[in-house]
Design an enzyme around this catalytic site. Sequence first.
Site, short mmCIF file in Angstrom:
data_model
loop_
_atom_site.label_atom_id
_atom_site.label_comp_id
_atom_site.label_asym_id
_atom_site.label_seq_id
_atom_site.Cartn_x
_atom_site.Cartn_y
_atom_site.Cartn_z
N ASP A 1 -1.52 -5.39 -12.24
CA ASP A 1 -2.69 -5.97 -11.60
C ASP A 1 -3.79 -6.39 -12.59
O ASP A 1 -4.17 -5.62 -13.47
CB ASP A 1 -3.33 -4.97 -10.64
CG ASP A 1 -2.35 -4.43 -9.62
OD1 ASP A 1 -1.18 -4.84 -9.63
OD2 ASP A 1 -2.77 -3.58 -8.82
N GLU B 1 -4.19 -3.01 -0.90
CA GLU B 1 -4.66 -2.80 -2.27
C GLU B 1 -5.52 -3.99 -2.71
O GLU B 1 -5.50 -5.06 -2.10
CB GLU B 1 -3.48 -2.65 -3.24
CG GLU B 1 -2.64 -1.41 -2.99
CD GLU B 1 -1.57 -1.18 -4.05
OE1 GLU B 1 -1.44 -0.04 -4.49
OE2 GLU B 1 -0.88 -2.15 -4.42
#
Length: 502
Positions: free
Chosen positions: A27, A209
Amino acid sequence: MTAATATTADTYRPALHYAARNTWLNDPNGLIHHEGVFHLYYQNNPMDNVWGNMSWGHATSTDLLTWTEHPVAIACDEEEDIFSGSVVFDRDNTSGFGTDSAPPLVAVYTSAYKPASELHGVQAQSLAYSLDGGYTWTKHSGNPVLNRGSAEFRDPKVFRYDADAGSYWVMVAVEATEFQVVLYKSHDLKNWELLSAFGPANATGGVWECPDLFPLPVDGNPENLKWVLTVNLNPGGPNSGSAGQYFVGDFDGTTFTSSTTVTEGLQDPDRLGEYQWLDWGRDYYAAVSFSDAPDDRRLMIAWMNNWEYANQIPTSPWRSPMSLVREVSLASMDRSWCLVQQAAGDLSPSPDATPSFGLAAVEISEGHHVLDGAAGSVQRIDLAFTPGTAHEFGLVVRGDRTQGTRIGIRPTEGLIIVDRRESGQIDFHESFASLDTAPIRTSGGSYELTVYVDHCSVEVFAQGGQVTLTELIFPAAASTEVSLYAIGGTATLNSLSITQYA
């Protein structure tokens, strides 16, 4: 274009996308433009090329294309892994970490506490600060600054809110397994007050998320602002695995109210196609935006991978690239709104440039037709079609007359497809080979595509960026052909131009 150069032993290293030199990344974190430099922090395993030892890697760029990798910015230790988060420029030194004349950058990240910590099993929000423009960081001695006692509370995105309700910091984070975005406020980045929560809503097929919340003008009108909430989920995407969705609505400084929610609570699996997706492909996850981008542009980047097979993709010694940086805008459409995305950075051909390959007004007959002189491994392809009698038509990239990646339109079904079932290496994981689809409508009776092809990916921007599909591919180095095809009849290629990058 990364700092490392592709070699024969590193066939898939991208030319247009960032990848770490010899480690794992996932990420994007802490995205910020500061003092003329774009900072890309990211989840990084400094010790291996699979997930683990989560720390913040770091790269910088001045043009969003050429990236320089730096040493690990915020490292894990025996007590905590450093999970996702964001960076803000604390220009008024509200945190007290700097001075009025030398304000700090402040990272807000998730501490994932390990067995050596008395908070083992908890995920809580912590701070680090930088006094040298983002190159070295010091963890706050009072961490964590926000602890709900939760094992799934993570991914804080912080921004400065300044409107009728006041001026303060806002954090959007997630309770991942409850499918909720939680919002907090603070005046000093250290003490946080709960504002509200949003969700569950729309896609809830996997944990939520990496949220983000930002305003955008509708159709470029600064007097008509809407707020966009993005939230990623894994699994549960429209074509399986990891994906990101978005909601459009209003934020009053306390509560985000969605105007585009299709289903409240847990999702209806049969309605995935009705939700608004950041990208319909298999490999666009954890997308978040840069803070303080020049000219108030909203720039986003995502991890170009999918948790179904992320640790197994056939790259070495690095593993996982980032997507292209995208500029996003908001357009009105059918009494609603659509997030429009275009590749940022200097990827567009100059108006007076001669493309390396071009065609116009060509009828595509049944079958596949290799375009002599169009071959390439790293390309931008701009093309437009008008449908005819064919039930599917399009192009094949990174092909070799027996294999390739098919990008096609099925007009009667209202679909665009990316078929990577014959895209080279596909057997490293059972779920990789896929035929992925997204809804698409004609614009003035035609279909317009811009396709960015790299050594290990295709990114498709359709109808001016109203629909995007991002996919990893792993073709042989010699598979460079471009071809057109039609199935079940004919179609017309209105125009085609190819820009070669490498």
